[in-house]
Design a protein around this motif. Structure first.
Motif, short mmCIF file in Angstrom:
data_model
loop_
_atom_site.label_atom_id
_atom_site.label_comp_id
_atom_site.label_asym_id
_atom_site.label_seq_id
_atom_site.Cartn_x
_atom_site.Cartn_y
_atom_site.Cartn_z
N GLU A 1 37.07 48.08 -60.49
CA GLU A 1 37.98 47.57 -61.52
C GLU A 1 38.12 46.05 -61.43
OE1 GLU A 1 41.71 49.58 -61.44
OE2 GLU A 1 40.78 51.55 -61.75
N ASN A 2 38.24 45.54 -60.19
CA ASN A 2 38.36 44.11 -60.00
C ASN A 2 37.07 43.38 -60.38
OD1 ASN A 2 40.99 44.27 -59.15
ND2 ASN A 2 40.48 44.25 -56.98
N THR B 1 37.09 43.08 -64.08
CA THR B 1 38.12 42.16 -64.56
C THR B 1 37.64 40.71 -64.47
OG1 THR B 1 39.82 43.70 -63.82
CG2 THR B 1 40.53 41.46 -64.31
#
Length: 157
Positions: free
Chosen positions: A152-153, A156
């Motif tokens: 997810e990071n 992002t």
């Protein structure tokens, strides 16, 4: 990080050496003495269980060694690590199931020799393998969560 993993790799190797020696030297001599003392066919299932439990034990040691190699290569947060933990978990459960199956045979030996400590040893092995399996399952879940957060990071940024 390499020094710590080297120590753990040596520890994993040293865990396998006594079991290998027991499989090659110890169990055949114990079986020979037991067969002379207690004739019967009940010894063969116990022998199969003992050697059968060595297979998942060494498979788990190989996976632990691979996991330490992944850590050395900065690949700890990968699907390979999760897979190694999953295999370790299954191997530990298999060992506990096999030793649970051996308890009736151990009871027969303990009853004949009047040695109740033999059953306690079997129970300790079962409990230890269940603890390892649960610990590997918890680590597997934590590693899956860390991989999800990392992906997810990465998306992002």
């Amino acid at each position: 990080m390499k020094r710590e993993t080297l120590f753990l790799k040596i520890a994993v190797f040293l865990m396998g050496v006594p079991i290998l020696a027991l499989c090659v030297l110890g169990i055949p001599s114990i079986v020979k003495e037991t067969a002379e003392r207690y004739p019967g066919y009940w010894l063969y299932p116990l022998l199969i269980i003992l050697y059968g439990s060595a297979i998942p034990f060494f498979a788990a040691l190989i996976q632990a060694f691979k996991l330490l190699s992944y850590i050395d290569k900065n690949n700890a947060f990968s699907e390979l690590s999760v897979r190694a933990l999953k295999i370790i978990k299954y191997c530990a459960f298999i060992i506990s199931i096999l030793f649970t199956a051996s308890l009736p045979f151990l009871y027969f030996i303990a009853d004949e020799d009047d040695a109740p400590g033999l059953i306690v040893i079997g129970l300790v092995i079962i409990f230890a393998s269940i603890v390892v399996a649960v610990f590997a399952a918890v680590l597997q879940k934590l590693l899956n969560n860390a991989i999800d957060i990392k992906s997810e990071n990465d998306l992002t940024v």
